[in-house]
Design a protein around this motif. Sequence first.
Motif, mmCIF file in Angstrom:
data_model
loop_
_atom_site.group_PDB
_atom_site.id
_atom_site.type_symbol
_atom_site.label_atom_id
_atom_site.label_comp_id
_atom_site.label_asym_id
_atom_site.label_seq_id
_atom_site.Cartn_x
_atom_site.Cartn_y
_atom_site.Cartn_z
ATOM 1 N N VAL A 178 6.177 4.394 4.932
ATOM 2 C CA VAL A 178 6.991 4.012 3.637
ATOM 3 C C VAL A 178 6.875 5.048 2.615
ATOM 4 C CG1 VAL A 178 6.700 2.533 1.744
ATOM 5 C CG2 VAL A 178 6.278 1.638 4.050
ATOM 6 N N VAL A 179 5.920 5.987 2.402
ATOM 7 C CA VAL A 179 6.052 6.889 1.632
ATOM 8 C C VAL A 179 7.019 7.987 2.012
ATOM 9 C CG1 VAL A 179 4.699 8.825 0.551
ATOM 10 C CG2 VAL A 179 3.768 6.691 0.959
ATOM 11 N N ARG A 216 0.810 -1.206 -0.127
ATOM 12 C CA ARG A 216 -0.018 -0.017 -0.091
ATOM 13 C C ARG A 216 0.858 1.399 -0.097
ATOM 14 N NH1 ARG A 216 -2.788 -3.154 3.886
ATOM 15 N NH2 ARG A 216 -4.726 -4.099 3.165
ATOM 16 N N GLY A 217 2.120 1.066 0.815
ATOM 17 C CA GLY A 217 2.879 2.354 0.869
ATOM 18 C C GLY A 217 3.547 2.701 -0.618
ATOM 19 N N LEU A 218 3.871 1.755 -1.326
ATOM 20 C CA LEU A 218 4.405 1.736 -2.721
ATOM 21 C C LEU A 218 3.457 2.334 -3.525
ATOM 22 C CD1 LEU A 218 6.519 -1.616 -3.121
ATOM 23 C CD2 LEU A 218 7.469 0.649 -2.697
ATOM 24 N N GLU A 219 2.082 1.741 -3.506
ATOM 25 C CA GLU A 219 1.169 2.356 -4.389
ATOM 26 C C GLU A 219 0.726 3.718 -3.929
ATOM 27 O OE1 GLU A 219 -3.379 1.009 -5.589
ATOM 28 O OE2 GLU A 219 -2.470 0.179 -4.180
ATOM 29 N N LEU A 220 0.587 4.062 -2.522
ATOM 30 C CA LEU A 220 0.197 5.389 -2.297
ATOM 31 C C LEU A 220 1.559 6.521 -2.473
ATOM 32 C CD1 LEU A 220 -1.565 7.052 -0.314
ATOM 33 C CD2 LEU A 220 -0.008 6.527 1.539
ATOM 34 N N GLY A 221 2.532 6.149 -2.620
ATOM 35 C CA GLY A 221 3.876 7.106 -2.983
ATOM 36 C C GLY A 221 3.769 7.396 -4.555
ATOM 37 N N GLN A 222 2.990 6.361 -5.347
ATOM 38 C CA GLN A 222 3.349 6.664 -6.748
ATOM 39 C C GLN A 222 4.730 6.634 -7.367
ATOM 40 O OE1 GLN A 222 0.371 6.929 -9.297
ATOM 41 N NE2 GLN A 222 -0.295 5.956 -7.405
ATOM 42 N N THR A 235 -0.682 -0.916 -10.316
ATOM 43 C CA THR A 235 0.749 -0.470 -10.086
ATOM 44 C C THR A 235 1.285 -1.090 -11.758
ATOM 45 O OG1 THR A 235 1.376 -2.586 -8.963
ATOM 46 C CG2 THR A 235 1.011 -0.425 -7.852
ATOM 47 N N ARG A 236 0.754 -1.624 -12.609
ATOM 48 C CA ARG A 236 1.123 -2.058 -13.588
ATOM 49 C C ARG A 236 1.697 -1.024 -14.484
ATOM 50 N NH1 ARG A 236 -2.822 -5.129 -15.375
ATOM 51 N NH2 ARG A 236 -1.741 -7.165 -14.799
ATOM 52 N N GLY A 237 3.037 -1.171 -14.947
ATOM 53 C CA GLY A 237 3.892 -0.106 -15.461
ATOM 54 C C GLY A 237 4.550 0.606 -14.865
ATOM 55 N N MET A 238 4.192 0.907 -13.424
ATOM 56 C CA MET A 238 4.748 1.591 -12.441
ATOM 57 C C MET A 238 5.669 0.757 -11.572
ATOM 58 S SD MET A 238 3.238 4.148 -9.463
ATOM 59 C CE MET A 238 2.554 2.487 -8.276
ATOM 60 N N GLY A 239 5.443 -0.454 -11.410
ATOM 61 C CA GLY A 239 6.121 -1.532 -10.577
ATOM 62 C C GLY A 239 6.529 -2.591 -11.526
#
Length: 479
Positions: free
Chosen positions: A425-426, A295-301, A342-346
């Motif tokens: 995390v962010v 969730r932190g990785l996603e939230l931080g974009q 998160t596809r493409g971002m991660g």
Amino acid sequence: MGSLPERKPACTARPRVVLLCSPCMGHLIPFAELARRLVSDHGLAATLLFASATSPPSEQYLAVAAALPDAVDLVALPPPPPDLLPSSAPERARVELAVASNLPRVRELARELAADAPLAALVVDMVGVPARGVAAEMGVPFYMFFTSPWMTLSLFLHLPGIDAARAGEHRDATEPIRLPGCVPIHAHELPASMLADRSSDTYAGFLSMAKAVKGVDGILVNTSRDIEPAVGEGLGGLELPVHPVGPLVWTRPVGVDRDHDCMRWLDRQPRRSVVYVSFGSGGTLTWQQTAELARGLELGQCRFIWAVKRPHQSSTIGAFFGTQKGEDISLDFLPEGFMERTRGMGFVTQSWTPQTAILGHPSVGCFVTHCGWNSILESVTNGVPMIAWPLYAEQNMNAAMLEVQVGVAVRAKVGVDRFTSKEEVVSAIQRVIVGKEAERMRKRASELKDKVVHALSKDGCSTRTLAQIAKSWKCINRK
């Protein structure tokens, strides 16, 4: 890579170093690199014995074996019989048994090798010190290769004195342990073996191991004075030669990892934009913490590569002995829809990743790490700042050193029950990627990279130190 080398005439055979490594993947990698350097740079032959704890060998062991040059003979010793210790026994006990049960085989192999070429030395890790009798029988120098930092070795060597001087449990101490040239070590940062009851077998075994080190002829340490300027200081009456020969990190042929999917993905990302997340070959998070990190990785974009492992609810070392092919590879522990959002971002992978190549890629700007010493050294040698997320062993000490003394990391803040929130995390990623603090850490990381790369160059201090040790082994051998 599972058998002894072919016989050569004794007059033409190189002097051979035998290395004995306990079944810790964090030890095997630097042992493999030490063996490679002894062969390629210093004119010795090398046989590396790995005391297995599992059968068949882990994926990680097979990856190391495949990367070793033919000149290094890697031999997997058999795991202990199952009836000696259940698989549910603590990792420490299984590690020690894997070595102890193989000592007769080590002695036998040493004799066989000595029949073909002169033996120059026996090198062991801290668990292999009971093999001292083999070195004495063969009449060769007996060295320990310490694969963790000097600060941990200093604590280890001082432990008998600390034990004699302190009353009560180490975990209850209000004053930190102060070692010469090291950051203060607070009670919560101590290794688990010191946090155990002092009346326990765990603590007694650790103390006994520390006392036994006095029987070695010298200690090689996988560090350099650029990282730890105090190497060898403050030993008092303990007359043990300590030699910094690092940082020895896993070396693979140039270009061998370029075909990995994650490397092609990195090629498409902007410079210093990617966060690399890995908790080493053995570290594991709980289901809740794994989901919160996602969730932190996603939230931080942020762009990220995540070498993820299946969670373990009761252990931070749930994959300590590596993973086997065929294990569950589903990602059902990640938040629903995470992969799609998160596809493409991660880039998420459960397979082995070429960590050194990833950290050396210009797109990587930050490393979220458990602070295992190998991972730290790989990050340092590539000039990548870190977010320290320690899990076990001496990793809390490493995290303190990286942040306070070395200046190339920030520690992820933990809350109740050692839990790190998605907001933290962010925040931690932002501190390392953007802003003045990030700029300062990048500058320091770049300076340190230049220094440690030079230490390992042809004329560098670590290379010269190892050359002197190798020369002394050859001289003793000739005598």
